[in-house]
Write a protein that holds these residues in place. Structure first.
Motif, PDB file in Angstrom:
ATOM      1  N   CYS A  47       0.853  -1.297   0.129  1.00 23.64           N
ATOM      2  CA  CYS A  47       0.088  -0.196  -0.086  1.00 23.64           C
ATOM      3  C   CYS A  47       0.847   1.830   0.076  1.00 23.64           C
ATOM      4  CB  CYS A  47      -0.685  -0.477   0.606  1.00 23.64           C
ATOM      5  SG  CYS A  47      -1.522   1.518   1.546  1.00 23.64           S
ATOM      6  N   PRO A  48       0.469   2.533  -1.135  1.00 20.69           N
ATOM      7  CA  PRO A  48       1.672   3.261  -0.704  1.00 20.69           C
ATOM      8  C   PRO A  48       1.615   4.319   0.603  1.00 20.69           C
ATOM      9  CG  PRO A  48       0.088   3.227  -2.406  1.00 20.69           C
ATOM     10  CD  PRO A  48      -0.981   2.501  -2.284  1.00 20.69           C
ATOM     11  N   GLU A  49       2.371   4.756   0.562  1.00 18.96           N
ATOM     12  CA  GLU A  49       2.459   5.829   1.969  1.00 18.96           C
ATOM     13  C   GLU A  49       1.260   7.228   2.042  1.00 18.96           C
ATOM     14  OE1 GLU A  49       3.860   5.452   4.720  1.00 18.96           O
ATOM     15  OE2 GLU A  49       6.075   3.847   4.348  1.00 18.96           O
ATOM     16  N   ASP A  50       1.366   7.288   0.922  1.00 24.89           N
ATOM     17  CA  ASP A  50      -0.085   8.636   0.859  1.00 24.89           C
ATOM     18  C   ASP A  50      -0.916   8.703  -0.550  1.00 24.89           C
ATOM     19  OD1 ASP A  50       1.302   9.855  -1.039  1.00 24.89           O
ATOM     20  OD2 ASP A  50       2.309  10.793   1.093  1.00 24.89           O
ATOM     21  N   GLU A  51      -2.007   9.678  -0.506  1.00 24.62           N
ATOM     22  CA  GLU A  51      -2.162   9.626  -1.741  1.00 24.62           C
ATOM     23  C   GLU A  51      -1.340  10.632  -2.580  1.00 24.62           C
ATOM     24  OE1 GLU A  51      -2.896  13.575   1.115  1.00 24.62           O
ATOM     25  OE2 GLU A  51      -2.956  11.159   0.729  1.00 24.62           O
ATOM     26  N   ARG A  52      -0.629  10.997  -2.815  1.00 20.01           N
ATOM     27  CA  ARG A  52       0.271  11.074  -3.487  1.00 20.01           C
ATOM     28  C   ARG A  52       0.855  10.514  -4.750  1.00 20.01           C
ATOM     29  NH1 ARG A  52       3.642  16.506  -2.392  1.00 20.01           N
ATOM     30  NH2 ARG A  52       3.021  15.895   0.167  1.00 20.01           N
ATOM     31  N   ILE A  53       1.857   9.576  -3.515  1.00 21.11           N
ATOM     32  CA  ILE A  53       2.230   8.101  -4.078  1.00 21.11           C
ATOM     33  C   ILE A  53       1.284   7.437  -4.381  1.00 21.11           C
ATOM     34  CG2 ILE A  53       3.903   6.427  -3.457  1.00 21.11           C
ATOM     35  CD1 ILE A  53       4.879   7.820  -0.990  1.00 21.11           C
ATOM     36  N   TYR A  54       0.160   7.461  -4.657  1.00 17.44           N
ATOM     37  CA  TYR A  54      -0.233   6.856  -5.244  1.00 17.44           C
ATOM     38  C   TYR A  54      -1.262   7.008  -6.416  1.00 17.44           C
ATOM     39  CZ  TYR A  54      -4.996   4.213  -6.221  1.00 17.44           C
ATOM     40  OH  TYR A  54      -5.784   3.769  -7.255  1.00 17.44           O
ATOM     41  N   LEU A  55      -0.973   8.338  -6.543  1.00 21.45           N
ATOM     42  CA  LEU A  55      -1.331   9.006  -8.608  1.00 21.45           C
ATOM     43  C   LEU A  55      -0.135   8.668  -8.892  1.00 21.45           C
ATOM     44  CD1 LEU A  55      -3.155  12.609  -7.073  1.00 21.45           C
ATOM     45  CD2 LEU A  55      -3.709  10.580  -8.055  1.00 21.45           C
ATOM     46  N   HIS A  56       0.889   9.299  -7.889  1.00 21.81           N
ATOM     47  CA  HIS A  56       1.628   9.173  -9.258  1.00 21.81           C
ATOM     48  C   HIS A  56       2.217   6.837  -9.402  1.00 21.81           C
ATOM     49  CE1 HIS A  56       2.633  12.761  -8.948  1.00 21.81           C
ATOM     50  NE2 HIS A  56       2.912  13.036  -7.914  1.00 21.81           N
ATOM     51  N   ARG A  57       1.623   6.202  -8.675  1.00 25.06           N
ATOM     52  CA  ARG A  57       2.508   4.533  -8.915  1.00 25.06           C
ATOM     53  C   ARG A  57       0.826   4.805 -10.367  1.00 25.06           C
ATOM     54  NH1 ARG A  57       2.282   1.346  -3.895  1.00 25.06           N
ATOM     55  NH2 ARG A  57       4.370   1.907  -2.335  1.00 25.06           N
ATOM     56  N   VAL A  58       0.181   5.030 -10.055  1.00 27.88           N
ATOM     57  CA  VAL A  58      -1.162   4.979 -10.503  1.00 27.88           C
ATOM     58  C   VAL A  58      -0.852   5.795 -12.096  1.00 27.88           C
ATOM     59  CG1 VAL A  58      -3.807   4.739 -11.194  1.00 27.88           C
ATOM     60  CG2 VAL A  58      -2.668   3.908  -9.011  1.00 27.88           C
ATOM     61  N   GLY A  59      -0.645   6.435 -12.609  1.00 27.08           N
ATOM     62  CA  GLY A  59      -0.120   7.017 -12.800  1.00 27.08           C
ATOM     63  C   GLY A  59       0.634   6.663 -14.321  1.00 27.08           C
ATOM     64  N   ARG A  60       1.404   5.470 -13.918  1.00 24.01           N
ATOM     65  CA  ARG A  60       1.824   4.691 -15.147  1.00 24.01           C
ATOM     66  C   ARG A  60       1.568   3.873 -15.805  1.00 24.01           C
ATOM     67  NH1 ARG A  60       5.455   7.778 -14.615  1.00 24.01           N
ATOM     68  NH2 ARG A  60       4.501   9.393 -13.432  1.00 24.01           N
ATOM     69  N   THR A  61       0.024   3.833 -15.524  1.00 22.82           N
ATOM     70  CA  THR A  61      -0.608   3.132 -16.211  1.00 22.82           C
ATOM     71  C   THR A  61      -1.577   4.348 -17.185  1.00 22.82           C
ATOM     72  OG1 THR A  61      -1.906   0.850 -16.727  1.00 22.82           O
ATOM     73  CG2 THR A  61      -2.205   2.324 -15.423  1.00 22.82           C
ATOM     74  N   GLY A  62      -1.746   3.809 -18.545  1.00 31.13           N
ATOM     75  CA  GLY A  62      -2.841   4.533 -18.603  1.00 31.13           C
ATOM     76  C   GLY A  62      -2.392   6.269 -19.315  1.00 31.13           C
ATOM     77  N   ARG A  63      -1.606   5.950 -19.604  1.00 29.74           N
ATOM     78  CA  ARG A  63      -0.638   7.423 -20.413  1.00 29.74           C
ATOM     79  C   ARG A  63      -1.176   7.554 -21.568  1.00 29.74           C
ATOM     80  NH1 ARG A  63       3.248   8.646 -16.303  1.00 29.74           N
ATOM     81  NH2 ARG A  63       4.296  10.150 -17.825  1.00 29.74           N
ATOM     82  N   ALA A  64      -0.952   8.630 -22.009  1.00 35.27           N
ATOM     83  CA  ALA A  64      -1.098   8.994 -23.446  1.00 35.27           C
ATOM     84  C   ALA A  64      -1.933   8.904 -24.398  1.00 35.27           C
ATOM     85  CB  ALA A  64       0.536   8.562 -24.371  1.00 35.27           C
ATOM     86  N   GLY A  65      -3.553   8.944 -23.232  1.00 33.94           N
ATOM     87  CA  GLY A  65      -4.227   7.572 -24.196  1.00 33.94           C
ATOM     88  C   GLY A  65      -4.995   6.144 -23.455  1.00 33.94           C
ATOM     89  N   ASN A  66      -4.190   5.778 -23.798  1.00 31.20           N
ATOM     90  CA  ASN A  66      -4.377   4.578 -23.621  1.00 31.20           C
ATOM     91  C   ASN A  66      -4.951   3.854 -22.158  1.00 31.20           C
ATOM     92  OD1 ASN A  66      -2.473   3.884 -25.891  1.00 31.20           O
ATOM     93  ND2 ASN A  66      -0.919   3.910 -24.971  1.00 31.20           N
ATOM     94  N   THR A  67      -5.808   2.860 -22.411  1.00 30.64           N
ATOM     95  CA  THR A  67      -6.431   1.986 -21.502  1.00 30.64           C
ATOM     96  C   THR A  67      -5.038   1.655 -19.835  1.00 30.64           C
ATOM     97  OG1 THR A  67      -7.201   0.994 -22.681  1.00 30.64           O
ATOM     98  CG2 THR A  67      -8.841   2.164 -22.049  1.00 30.64           C
ATOM     99  N   GLY A  68      -5.802   1.717 -19.072  1.00 29.87           N
ATOM    100  CA  GLY A  68      -4.766   0.796 -18.226  1.00 29.87           C
ATOM    101  C   GLY A  68      -5.511   0.159 -16.452  1.00 29.87           C
ATOM    102  N   THR A  69      -5.056  -1.093 -15.518  1.00 30.02           N
ATOM    103  CA  THR A  69      -5.427  -1.289 -14.605  1.00 30.02           C
ATOM    104  C   THR A  69      -4.550  -1.343 -13.622  1.00 30.02           C
ATOM    105  OG1 THR A  69      -6.838  -3.256 -16.230  1.00 30.02           O
ATOM    106  CG2 THR A  69      -6.642  -3.581 -14.023  1.00 30.02           C
ATOM    107  N   ALA A  70      -5.466  -0.748 -12.439  1.00 28.86           N
ATOM    108  CA  ALA A  70      -4.194  -0.389 -11.188  1.00 28.86           C
ATOM    109  C   ALA A  70      -4.870  -1.680 -10.203  1.00 28.86           C
ATOM    110  CB  ALA A  70      -3.611   1.231 -11.153  1.00 28.86           C
TER     111      ALA A  70
END
Length: 549
Positions: free
Chosen positions: A370-393
């Protein structure tokens, strides 16, 4: 007509000029909102960008800007300071990269010889991590492929000499991390007195890593009259305060898709499970066999866990590698290259390394811890779904992490206040993630077709501080163990833990964690004598390693 821009009513907007969008007329384009940009189908050429940049981007398949890029370009091209805020994975790099390159004069172009100091940096980009420096420099190189712009990367972990030589031979754009930049500034090898454009990328991450004082030192070495652009996914108070001190009436641009109001981009499917620590790797192994899975990133909080998970996945047949702080820079870059080049399709990473992983077709992100806080969660999850693609977190929440997850869920409104208890045999796991029925925790041999990490060469970087470990995590083919006398005995230890891939100082760990035996075959002579010699040698090496650590 001055291009219209947007501002927000968030606290960060207090650092920006409160500029209301100008009404558009029938003769002028409307760049004031993402929906207006999409409706007009604008291209990079519509913003007056150098034709060479437009052509280079077109050759790479990039013709239409994302909202943050289209809203940034008119303001940046006119030289106004900018605070650009957009969700991770929405294209901030070209948002500052295109106007930066547009203003740089390259050797051989008109006006270069008229510069006050030709060969000195005309622009500087400051980033928090080594991996992000590589990614940003590569993006800038792509956009300037049809010009002779000289882009130099400066960051720790690499030898000083090649970077110093590159600076001495002449440079137009410098991309680097704060620590190495300050070292080179103090040594007199780098000068930023002619850097008319300054970019601070991922400013919130630099705050988290404690780099803001270093960033302020760098800003103090740049011209008073400069064009400053600050980009960040989130806007903490300390970043806003820095913007007040070092930026001149910046325009705060915040962009999101018209129908995307959440904290993460809308095309990311988010799933959260309460998982048992001893069963998580089984759940992960099944998850990685879901239909349609492509490149995947698994996040861990600690270096030891990252190494352990990567090695466990390798024994189960997956083409996996790891990237964490105990690896030398050469091994880290090797893993990233192998991931980008398709030689491995699972990358296990710690949070610090995450910011530089910019691969458009990452289909799955797994928060193993589990991430430490919401900001780390956002940056982790943001590795997928980039440039208009779909992704699963997918996020695993241990029992001890339930209170932490509750705070993250409340802050981001993810929609999973009480994650469902999940095991590797739970039917809803297979249904949620499209895992074929009957999937086990080991990748079948028929599916083991990637070359693996060993197929990617390790570059000799003349590293400082750490040595490349010969026992780097992920250093074998998909579905196989690395050869050599150290490959046995991983499960024989009383703790059931894999050996650490390297010491904190970056040196190799030569001894196994298994004190009861190694499972190795003696090369020659009596097995008993050979075993005694090896045990004595291991004890001595372990003692020396303990003293060094």
């Amino acid at each position: 007509m001055k291009a219209p821009v947007t501002t927000t009513d968030t606290p960060a907007a207090s650092a920006a000029t409160e500029t209301s969008p100008e009404p558009t007329t029938g003769s002028g384009p409307d760049y004031s909102t993402p929906s207006a940009i999409q409706a007009q189908n604008v291209t990079f050429a519509d913003f007056g960008v150098r034709p060479e940049i437009v052509a280079a981007l077109k050759d790479s398949g990039i013709t239409h800007p994302f909202p943050i890029q289209a809203m940034t370009l008119p303001v940046a091209m006119s030289g106004h300071d900018i605070i650009g805020q957009a969700k991770t994975g929405t294209g901030k790099t070209l948002g500052f990269g295109v106007p930066l390159l547009h203003r740089v004069v390259a050797p051989g172009e008109p006006g270069y010889e008229d510069l006050v100091a030709p060969g000195k940096p005309q622009a500087v980009v400051v980033v928090p991590t080594r991996e992000l420096a590589v990614q940003v420099a590569n993006d800038l190189a792509t956009a300037s492929a049809k010009r002779s712009v000289r882009i130099v990367q400066v960051y720790g972990g690499r030898a000083y000499e090649p970077q110093i030589d590159a600076l001495k031979s002449g440079v137009d754009v410098v991309v680097g991390t704060p620590g190495r930049m300050i070292d080179l500034l103090n040594q007199g090898h780098l000068t930023l007195l002619r850097a008319a454009t300054v970019v601070l990328d991922e400013a919130d991450e630099m705050l988290d890593l404690g780099f803001l004082p270093d960033v302020e030192k760098i800003l103090a070495r740049t011209p008073a009259q400069r064009h400053t652009m600050l980009f960040s996914a989130t806007m903490p108070g300390a970043v806003v305060s820095m913007a007040r001190r070092y930026m001149k009436q910046p325009t705060h641009i915040r962009a999101a898709e018209p129908d995307d109001e959440g904290a993460t981009v809308k095309n990311i499917k988010q799933v959260v499970y309460r998982a048992h620590a001893l069963d998580k790797v089984e759940v992960l192994a099944r998850l990685l066999q879901s239909e349609g899975r492509g490149r995947s990133i698994v996040f861990a909080r600690t270096k030891r866990t990252a190494a352990k998970v990567a090695e466990e996945l390798q024994t189960r047949g997956f083409a996996a590698g790891a990237i964490h702080g105990d690896l030398g820079q050469g091994a880290r870059e090797q893993a990233l290259r192998a991931f980008r080049n398709g030689k491995i399709d699972v990358l296990v990473a710690t949070d610090v390394a995450a910011r530089g992983i910019d691969v458009d077709d990452v289909t799955h992100v797994v928060n193993y811890q589990c991430p430490e806080d919401e900001r780390i969660y956002l940056h982790r999850v943001g590795r997928t779904g980039r440039a208009g693609n779909t992704g699963t977190a997918v996020t695993f929440v241990d029992w001890d992490d339930v209170p932490r997850w509750s705070l993250i869920d409340k802050a981001l409104e993810v929609g999973f206040p009480e994650p469902v208890e999940t095991y590797s045999t739970s039917p809803h796991l297979f249904a949620d993630l499209n895992i074929p029925e009957g999937t086990k925790g080991r990748l079948p041999r028929s599916a083991q077709h990637l070359a693996g990490l060993d197929a990617e060469d390790v570059e000799d970087l003349g590293e400082t501080g750490k040595r490349n470990s010969g026992s780097r995590s992920g250093g074998q083919r998909s579905g196989g163990r690395s050869a050599g006398p150290r490959s046995g005995g991983r499960h024989g230890g009383s703790h059931g833990e894999p050996r650490s891939t390297s010491r904190p100082d970056g040196g190799p760990v030569a001894a196994s964690d298994n004190a009861g035996g190694t499972g190795e075959r003696p090369a020659s002579g009596s097995e008993e004598d050979g075993g005694q010699r090896r045990r004595r040698n291991r004890s001595r090496r372990r003692t020396r390693g303990g003293q060094e650590n």
